[in-house]
Write a protein that holds these residues in place. Structure first.
Motif, PDB file in Angstrom:
ATOM      1  N   SER A 113       1.095  -0.957   0.136  1.00 25.59           N
ATOM      2  CA  SER A 113       0.055   0.238  -0.530  1.00 25.59           C
ATOM      3  C   SER A 113       1.141   1.254  -0.223  1.00 25.59           C
ATOM      4  N   GLY A 114       0.449   1.946  -0.973  1.00 22.69           N
ATOM      5  CA  GLY A 114       1.221   3.257  -0.665  1.00 22.69           C
ATOM      6  C   GLY A 114       2.604   3.178  -1.587  1.00 22.69           C
ATOM      7  N   THR A 133      -3.097  -0.873  -2.877  1.00 18.30           N
ATOM      8  CA  THR A 133      -4.166   0.493  -2.483  1.00 18.30           C
ATOM      9  C   THR A 133      -2.816   1.592  -2.324  1.00 18.30           C
ATOM     10  N   GLY A 134      -4.214   2.387  -2.955  1.00 21.17           N
ATOM     11  CA  GLY A 134      -2.961   3.646  -3.268  1.00 21.17           C
ATOM     12  C   GLY A 134      -1.123   3.417  -4.174  1.00 21.17           C
ATOM     13  N   ASN A 136       1.481   3.253  -6.505  1.00 24.66           N
ATOM     14  CA  ASN A 136       1.913   4.445  -8.315  1.00 24.66           C
ATOM     15  C   ASN A 136       2.379   2.986  -8.721  1.00 24.66           C
ATOM     16  N   GLY A 154      -7.810   2.903  -5.138  1.00 26.82           N
ATOM     17  CA  GLY A 154      -6.570   3.465  -5.412  1.00 26.82           C
ATOM     18  C   GLY A 154      -5.272   3.919  -6.490  1.00 26.82           C
ATOM     19  N   THR A 175      -9.015   2.594  -9.177  1.00 23.73           N
ATOM     20  CA  THR A 175      -8.284   2.610  -9.124  1.00 23.73           C
ATOM     21  C   THR A 175      -7.781   3.956 -11.138  1.00 23.73           C
TER      22      THR A 175
END
Length: 216
Positions: A113-114, A133-134, A136, A154, A175
């Motif tokens: 995540s992230g 999640t989230g 890049n 996301g 997304t």
């Protein structure tokens, strides 16, 4: 460098191990939080359940390394060679894996995540049940990757190549899929049972048509 020497130097307060040759060592459960292993040789090193929070492994050679269950939260692995690495259940939340080479890596149920995976090579990687999640993933290569059951809520998949990827049961709520290359398989719909909610940004009509089909 031996396991003993590494641990003694770390315990004495040393944190710079740039370029160290740690290949094939058994470093399972070792604590190296905030250590710098830039360009280190970690080929086939056993780092099972290792504590590597906020460590720097940029440009390290870590082919076939065992990082199963390791804690790499906030770690920097920019352009790290993780070919066929075992990252099963590893914690990589908010880690920097930009341009990392993760071809064939096992990231089953990994926490990402992230995380920054922009430009990363994840061809044939196993991301079954991974939490992205989230994350890049802009410009990442996920060709023939297994994302079955992964969470991509996301996440940013702008210009990501997902050709041949398994997206069965993937959570794609909010997304971003702008200019992403999606799987094309008429026999086995690549997005079946996927949860799709377009992000609250200007939509791309052509992308919506590609995902959902032409509405009658």
């Amino acid at each position: 460098m031996s396991n003993r020497e590494l641990q003694e130097r770390y315990r004495s307060g040393e944190r710079n191990f740039d370029g160290a040759d740690l290949s094939r060592l058994d470093l399972s459960r070792i604590v190296l939080s905030e250590a710098s292993l830039n360009r280190a040789n970690l080929f086939r090193t056993d780092l099972l359940l290792a504590q590597l929070e906020k460590s720097n492994l940029s440009y390290a050679v870590a082919c076939r390394v065992n990082l199963s269950g390791a804690n790499l939260t906030g770690a920097i692995l920019r352009a790290t060679d993780l070919y066929m690495a075992n990252l099963n259940g590893a914690k990589l939340d908010h880690a920097n894996l930009s341009k990392a080479y993760l071809r064939g890596a096992d990231l089953t149920r990994a926490g990402l995540s992230g995380a920054d995976l922009s430009g990363a090579n994840l061809i044939e990687a196993n991301l079954y049940g991974a939490n992205l999640t989230g994350a890049n993933l802009r410009g990442a290569f996920l060709i023939v990757a297994n994302l079955r059951g992964a969470i991509l809520t996301g996440a940013d998949l702008t210009e990501t190549n997902l050709s041949g990827a398994n997206l069965t049961g993937v959570n794609l709520q909010e997304t971003i899929l702008t200019d992403a290359i999606l799987p094309q398989d008429g026999t086995h719909p690549p997005l079946r049972r996927a949860q799709l909610t377009m992000p609250p940004t200007p939509t791309n009509p052509e992308l919506i048509e590609e995902i959902f089909g032409t509405q009658s």
